[in-house]
Scaffold this motif. Structure first.
Motif: not given
Length: 496
Positions: A333-354
């Motif tokens: 569950a918690s890994s999705r938090l960083f995933f969504v944060g990256a998707r919104n530009g608040h963390l490096p975009a690489a963390l939004s990759l699938i």
């Protein structure tokens, strides 16, 4: 089509879905990205909530609640009210989660209600304190209980505990990277085992009481500590054991029919957990004197040594299984938090990759694993609980305040569930009491937690906020490197 890492700053309309999302939904296709599958049903949701909640807390926190409440009677009241408060909060999150059907939980709700800076501050403290610390506590507890039978007369060696905790964190991260179905099967299996462990404890405690051994419960309110500061910290320890009730909101986008299954999963799981917790603590108090309970490093194991005789060896195994399943659900569950944060530009975009084969956010999972490993080497577990509890209750307070803000900001938005106004008001008053009075009892923990939050403000403006933001612009080459390394593509939710 926006480049990976670009931030969509267009205002969100009523219903909280962007126009491009509506078009994609009608056409049945995305704009070139890929999405994670909706593979979680109702029972998967219940298993995630129960699996995450029933973990390290009920085996670590009982003595923390007793220490600050001073008596058995006050401790039981704290356990009951902690469950009630968690249920009230969960009902508020049911409204937020069905109104804003996005993954990310508090991060998504705070962002919609108060804007990007408060949302980033939640992400900031979640990254530094909430998520990796909670996972580290669970992993350490797993290792302590599994190794305890090998060192029956003393604590297991520090190095052995931390090494085993690191191994299990890496193993579960690998499982989460591979397949979501594997994750849900592990969660469901170990949720059953942890409930069985608690039923063994409650059954042994009931037998002990029915045999006439009630002397430990005859003066339940002796030595009670009723000062507001002590009560607030006692609640922090109790609420830590219930933490995880909002984790299903982190994976809303992977939940089948979230409008129905999210609130149903909450309403099924929370009363079950509260009842199990209260009767488990009554069993503890019926068998273990307060002094013995406070001196124990493994309360459930000490209980088993008294009540289960030659079968006492099973309790460390049961507890290890419990924390194993809890850590698995928390990582998922918690890994999705960083995933969504990256998707919104608040963390490096690489963390939004699938990953294109497994359809899992592998970079986000590995990032979370690295953070957890760093925090495995903090010795004072209870200090971590105080840091985590203060920061968590503060941002939950902000999220529920966001519910009231959104009712004013978007009164006509679609709300499949709308709780009575008294529900968020009661929660906010109680959470406000805990935040204010904890300052007097644990000033250092509160001060450090507040300092960490405030440090996020300059970080936001230097790395993200205009005109100095450079995080999004500078992450493109790193993003391309991770795409090739992990066979990943961007998530279509953020592509226009």
């Amino acid at each position: 089509m926006a480049k990976v890492g670009d931030v969509d700053n267009r205002p969100v309309q009523q219903g909280f879905r962007r126009e491009s999302d509506e078009v994609a939904a009608k056409d049945g296709k995305s704009d070139g990205g890929i999405e994670m599958k909706k593979e979680l049903g109702l029972m998967d949701g219940v298993a995630i909530i129960v699996g995450v909640i029933v973990g390290a807390g009920i085996f670590v926190s009982p003595k923390g609640v007793l220490l600050y409440s001073g008596s058995i009677g006050v401790a039981i009241i704290v356990w009951i009210l902690s469950g009630v408060l968690s249920m009230v909060g969960a009902l508020c999150y049911a409204e937020l989660g069905t109104m804003i059907p996005k993954s990310g939980g508090d991060y998504a709700y705070i962002g919609e209600a108060f804007g990007p800076l408060p949302a980033f501050l939640y992400l900031w403290v979640a990254l530094l304190i909430l998520v990796p610390a909670g996972n580290a506590i669970t992993a350490i507890t797993f290792a302590q209980y599994l190794l305890q039978p090998l060192w029956p007369t003393c604590e297991p060696p520090y190095e052995s505990v931390r090494l085993l905790a690191a191994v299990i964190t890496c193993l579960l991260t690998a499982i989460n990277c591979r397949n979501v179905k594997w994750v849900t099967r592990v969660t469901e299996t170990f949720t059953g085992m942890k409930v069985l462990a608690l039923l063994v404890i409650t059954g042994a405690g009931a037998w002990h009481l029915m045999s006439g051994n009630t002397e430990l419960l005859e003066s339940p309110f002796a030595n009670s500590k009723v000062q507001p500061g002590f009560i607030a910290v006692a609640f922090y320890n109790g609420l830590f054991s219930y933490s995880g009730w909002n984790y299903l909101n982190f994976v809303t986008e992977e939940l089948k029919d979230p409008y129905r299954n999210l609130p149903r999963a909450i309403c099924i799981s929370m009363p079950v957990v509260t009842v199990i917790y209260v009767i488990t603590n009554i069993a503890y108090f019926a068998v273990l004197p307060p002094d013995e309970m406070l001196s124990s490093q493994a309360v459930a194991v000490t209980f088993a040594e008294k009540m289960l005789s030659f079968m006492a060896w099973t309790m460390p195994l049961f507890v290890a299984c419990s924390t194993f399943g809890s850590l698995n659900g928390a990582i998922f569950a918690s890994s999705r938090l960083f995933f969504v944060g990256a998707r919104n530009g608040h963390l490096p975009a690489a963390l939004s990759l699938i990953n294109i084969n497994c359809l899992t956010p592998i970079p986000s999972l590995l990032f979370l694993c690295a953070l957890t490993l760093l925090l495995l080497f903090i010795r004072d577990v209870f200090a971590i609980i105080n840091y985590v509890s203060y920061v968590e209750i503060l941002f939950i307070f902000i999220s529920v305040a966001g519910l009231l803000r959104l009712r004013q900001k978007a009164p006509d938005a679609h709300r499949p569930i709308k709780v009575s106004l008294i529900v968020p008001v009661v929660f906010l008053l109680t959470a406000g009491f805990l935040v204010i009075f904890s300052v007097f009892e644990s000033p250092m923990e509160v001060g450090i937690g507040t300092l960490v939050i405030l440090l996020g403000i300059p970080v936001y403006y230097v790395t993200i906020g205009k005109p100095w933001g450079w995080l999004t612009q500078k992450s493109q080459s790193f993003n391309r490197f991770c795409s090739k390394l992990f066979l990943c593509m961007p998530n279509s939710e953020k592509l226009d």
